[in-house]
Design a protein around this motif. Structure first.
Motif, PDB file in Angstrom:
ATOM      1  N   PHE A 108     -13.274   2.538   4.462  1.00 59.71           N
ATOM      2  CA  PHE A 108     -13.334   3.831   5.128  1.00 59.71           C
ATOM      3  C   PHE A 108     -14.682   4.461   4.848  1.00 59.71           C
ATOM      4  O   PHE A 108     -15.240   4.296   3.759  1.00 59.71           O
ATOM      5  CB  PHE A 108     -12.230   4.760   4.626  1.00 59.71           C
ATOM      6  CG  PHE A 108     -12.385   6.181   5.090  1.00 59.71           C
ATOM      7  CD1 PHE A 108     -11.974   6.554   6.351  1.00 59.71           C
ATOM      8  CD2 PHE A 108     -12.957   7.136   4.263  1.00 59.71           C
ATOM      9  CE1 PHE A 108     -12.126   7.864   6.787  1.00 59.71           C
ATOM     10  CE2 PHE A 108     -13.120   8.445   4.690  1.00 59.71           C
ATOM     11  CZ  PHE A 108     -12.696   8.810   5.957  1.00 59.71           C
ATOM     12  N   ALA A 109     -15.196   5.194   5.819  1.00 61.82           N
ATOM     13  CA  ALA A 109     -16.440   5.941   5.603  1.00 61.82           C
ATOM     14  C   ALA A 109     -16.470   7.162   6.503  1.00 61.82           C
ATOM     15  O   ALA A 109     -16.017   7.114   7.653  1.00 61.82           O
ATOM     16  CB  ALA A 109     -17.664   5.067   5.868  1.00 61.82           C
ATOM     17  N   SER A 110     -16.982   8.262   5.972  1.00 60.91           N
ATOM     18  CA  SER A 110     -17.185   9.461   6.767  1.00 60.91           C
ATOM     19  C   SER A 110     -18.330   9.223   7.753  1.00 60.91           C
ATOM     20  O   SER A 110     -19.036   8.205   7.682  1.00 60.91           O
ATOM     21  CB  SER A 110     -17.547  10.639   5.863  1.00 60.91           C
ATOM     22  OG  SER A 110     -16.596  10.831   4.863  1.00 60.91           O
ATOM     23  N   GLU A 111     -18.520  10.168   8.652  1.00 60.65           N
ATOM     24  CA  GLU A 111     -19.701  10.118   9.510  1.00 60.65           C
ATOM     25  C   GLU A 111     -20.948  10.129   8.634  1.00 60.65           C
ATOM     26  O   GLU A 111     -20.981  10.796   7.593  1.00 60.65           O
ATOM     27  CB  GLU A 111     -19.721  11.310  10.469  1.00 60.65           C
ATOM     28  CG  GLU A 111     -18.603  11.305  11.497  1.00 60.65           C
ATOM     29  CD  GLU A 111     -18.750  10.177  12.492  1.00 60.65           C
ATOM     30  OE1 GLU A 111     -19.900   9.750  12.746  1.00 60.65           O
ATOM     31  OE2 GLU A 111     -17.713   9.703  13.010  1.00 60.65           O
TER      32      GLU A 111
ATOM     33  N   SER B  39     -17.181   7.254   1.121  1.00 61.48           N
ATOM     34  CA  SER B  39     -16.882   5.905   1.592  1.00 61.48           C
ATOM     35  C   SER B  39     -16.112   5.146   0.531  1.00 61.48           C
ATOM     36  O   SER B  39     -16.230   5.434  -0.667  1.00 61.48           O
ATOM     37  CB  SER B  39     -18.172   5.143   1.943  1.00 61.48           C
ATOM     38  OG  SER B  39     -18.893   4.788   0.774  1.00 61.48           O
ATOM     39  N   ILE B  40     -15.327   4.184   0.981  1.00 60.16           N
ATOM     40  CA  ILE B  40     -14.514   3.380   0.074  1.00 60.16           C
ATOM     41  C   ILE B  40     -14.434   1.956   0.601  1.00 60.16           C
ATOM     42  O   ILE B  40     -14.382   1.735   1.810  1.00 60.16           O
ATOM     43  CB  ILE B  40     -13.098   3.985  -0.066  1.00 60.16           C
ATOM     44  CG1 ILE B  40     -12.265   3.205  -1.076  1.00 60.16           C
ATOM     45  CG2 ILE B  40     -12.380   4.042   1.282  1.00 60.16           C
ATOM     46  CD1 ILE B  40     -10.950   3.884  -1.410  1.00 60.16           C
TER      47      ILE B  40
ATOM     48  N   PHE C 272       0.216  -5.034  -8.939  1.00 63.41           N
ATOM     49  CA  PHE C 272      -0.933  -4.824  -8.066  1.00 63.41           C
ATOM     50  C   PHE C 272      -2.245  -4.983  -8.833  1.00 63.41           C
ATOM     51  O   PHE C 272      -2.327  -4.654 -10.020  1.00 63.41           O
ATOM     52  CB  PHE C 272      -0.924  -3.408  -7.488  1.00 63.41           C
ATOM     53  CG  PHE C 272       0.039  -3.182  -6.369  1.00 63.41           C
ATOM     54  CD1 PHE C 272      -0.375  -3.224  -5.051  1.00 63.41           C
ATOM     55  CD2 PHE C 272       1.367  -2.902  -6.638  1.00 63.41           C
ATOM     56  CE1 PHE C 272       0.510  -2.999  -4.013  1.00 63.41           C
ATOM     57  CE2 PHE C 272       2.268  -2.670  -5.619  1.00 63.41           C
ATOM     58  CZ  PHE C 272       1.847  -2.716  -4.297  1.00 63.41           C
ATOM     59  N   THR C 273      -3.276  -5.422  -8.141  1.00 61.50           N
ATOM     60  CA  THR C 273      -4.648  -5.322  -8.629  1.00 61.50           C
ATOM     61  C   THR C 273      -5.514  -4.738  -7.523  1.00 61.50           C
ATOM     62  O   THR C 273      -5.306  -5.034  -6.340  1.00 61.50           O
ATOM     63  CB  THR C 273      -5.232  -6.679  -9.072  1.00 61.50           C
ATOM     64  OG1 THR C 273      -5.278  -7.562  -7.938  1.00 61.50           O
ATOM     65  CG2 THR C 273      -4.385  -7.299 -10.177  1.00 61.50           C
ATOM     66  N   PHE C 274      -6.433  -3.878  -7.898  1.00 62.42           N
ATOM     67  CA  PHE C 274      -7.419  -3.306  -6.984  1.00 62.42           C
ATOM     68  C   PHE C 274      -8.801  -3.534  -7.566  1.00 62.42           C
ATOM     69  O   PHE C 274      -8.988  -3.492  -8.786  1.00 62.42           O
ATOM     70  CB  PHE C 274      -7.209  -1.798  -6.825  1.00 62.42           C
ATOM     71  CG  PHE C 274      -6.104  -1.394  -5.894  1.00 62.42           C
ATOM     72  CD1 PHE C 274      -6.372  -1.069  -4.576  1.00 62.42           C
ATOM     73  CD2 PHE C 274      -4.791  -1.331  -6.341  1.00 62.42           C
ATOM     74  CE1 PHE C 274      -5.356  -0.682  -3.716  1.00 62.42           C
ATOM     75  CE2 PHE C 274      -3.762  -0.939  -5.507  1.00 62.42           C
ATOM     76  CZ  PHE C 274      -4.049  -0.614  -4.184  1.00 62.42           C
ATOM     77  N   ALA C 275      -9.779  -3.737  -6.706  1.00 61.01           N
ATOM     78  CA  ALA C 275     -11.177  -3.820  -7.143  1.00 61.01           C
ATOM     79  C   ALA C 275     -12.054  -3.350  -5.990  1.00 61.01           C
ATOM     80  O   ALA C 275     -11.749  -3.600  -4.824  1.00 61.01           O
ATOM     81  CB  ALA C 275     -11.545  -5.245  -7.535  1.00 61.01           C
ATOM     82  N   GLY C 276     -13.134  -2.667  -6.322  1.00 63.28           N
ATOM     83  CA  GLY C 276     -14.007  -2.232  -5.243  1.00 63.28           C
ATOM     84  C   GLY C 276     -14.979  -1.170  -5.656  1.00 63.28           C
ATOM     85  O   GLY C 276     -15.320  -1.031  -6.838  1.00 63.28           O
ATOM     86  N   LYS C 277     -15.413  -0.388  -4.666  1.00 58.00           N
ATOM     87  CA  LYS C 277     -16.423   0.630  -4.932  1.00 58.00           C
ATOM     88  C   LYS C 277     -16.218   1.815  -4.005  1.00 58.00           C
ATOM     89  O   LYS C 277     -15.673   1.692  -2.907  1.00 58.00           O
ATOM     90  CB  LYS C 277     -17.827   0.055  -4.751  1.00 58.00           C
ATOM     91  CG  LYS C 277     -18.075  -0.523  -3.357  1.00 58.00           C
ATOM     92  CD  LYS C 277     -19.438  -1.193  -3.282  1.00 58.00           C
ATOM     93  CE  LYS C 277     -19.665  -1.802  -1.896  1.00 58.00           C
ATOM     94  NZ  LYS C 277     -20.987  -2.464  -1.811  1.00 58.00           N
ATOM     95  N   THR C 278     -16.670   2.972  -4.474  1.00 48.14           N
ATOM     96  CA  THR C 278     -16.657   4.181  -3.659  1.00 48.14           C
ATOM     97  C   THR C 278     -17.988   4.890  -3.818  1.00 48.14           C
ATOM     98  O   THR C 278     -18.723   4.666  -4.781  1.00 48.14           O
ATOM     99  CB  THR C 278     -15.532   5.149  -4.073  1.00 48.14           C
ATOM    100  OG1 THR C 278     -15.781   5.638  -5.386  1.00 48.14           O
ATOM    101  CG2 THR C 278     -14.178   4.469  -4.031  1.00 48.14           C
TER     102      THR C 278
END
Length: 256
Positions: free
Chosen positions: A99-102, A110-111, A132-138
């Motif tokens: 997801f990302a804003s304008e 953003s995510i 569950f496992t989550f990985a990522g960046k924002t």
């Protein structure tokens, strides 16, 4: 038997997650104690609260928790409707959420997360837990600060039976963030956060966190290379509110 496809991808769960994640959190001092130390800390308690707020509420722990609750609830409901569940023991799935804003939006958010889960059953072949496992960046950019982070998390979700009104989360969440100041009154710094929660409850009807506590350890360095370290506790109050209390220090309200 044909297995159910991932309910996250079949439903509007992803949209639900993005709506939660896109909410910008705020924090405010709940009570403040006088700092009698003559030396200024490398990073103040209020600045640390900014980092904690970002990691926990802006696409972090809270959004991941509510997304996991949504996915688990959808899957269980779908299997009950099919009147067949036992062959789903051990079922696993994975995916990605973006997801990302304008581009020119203020604040900008953003995510980009990847996730996977596996369904565990007990000796009677009843649903026992979703792991569950989550990985990522924002990333988030406001008028005062730009924050970019990476994180990794594991959740064990229990309370899956009809006898329970709440889902119960045991969680470990690690976050590393660069907080770059755009305001002379706020400094830049780098933080490493470890979050450990035991028995955080999520209401099955609202899919929101209603109670529970988490231990938080956060350390790092400021722009001058001076190190800092704090410990504290997050107490969830329900109604999208929590309090972050620094050990021996101040408390800060968190909202999302």
């Amino acid at each position: 038997m044909k297995r159910m496809s991932n309910p996250l991808l079949r439903s509007k769960a992803a949209l639900y997650f993005l709506c939660v994640a896109a909410g910008i959190s705020v924090f405010a001092p709940a009570c403040k104690k006088d700092d009698k130390d003559s030396a200024e800390p490398a990073v103040s308690q209020a600045e640390v609260a900014t980092a904690v707020s970002s990691a926990v509420t802006n696409g972090g722990v809270v959004a991941q928790t509510e997304q996991a609750a949504q996915t688990a609830s959808l899957y269980i409901a779908a299997r009950k409707a099919a009147k067949a569940t036992t062959d789903d023991c051990g079922f696993s799935d994975n995916g990605e959420i973006k997801f990302a804003s304008e581009t020119n939006a203020t604040p900008y958010f953003s995510i980009d997360y990847t996730y996977n889960y596996v369904l565990k059953c007990d000796a009677n072949q009843s649903f026992q837990s979703f792991n569950f496992t989550f990985a990522g960046k924002t990333s988030m950019v406001t008028t005062k600060m730009a924050i970019a982070d990476t994180s990794a998390a594991t959740f064990s979700v229990t309370g899956l039976s009809d006898a329970s009104n709440s889902l119960v989360f045991n969680q470990a969440f690690d976050n590393k963030a660069n907080l770059v100041s755009k305001d002379a009154a706020v400094q830049s710094f780098y933080s490493v956060l470890k979050y450990t929660a035991t028995d955080v409850t999520v209401d099955k009807s609202t899919l929101q966190i209603v109670s529970g506590t988490a231990a938080v350890k956060i350390s790092g360095t400021n722009a001058a290379g001076k190190s800092f370290s704090y410990e504290g506790t997050i107490t969830y109050k329900g109604n999208r509110k929590a309090v972050f209390t620094i050990s021996g220090g101040s408390s800060f309200d968190l909202t999302w």
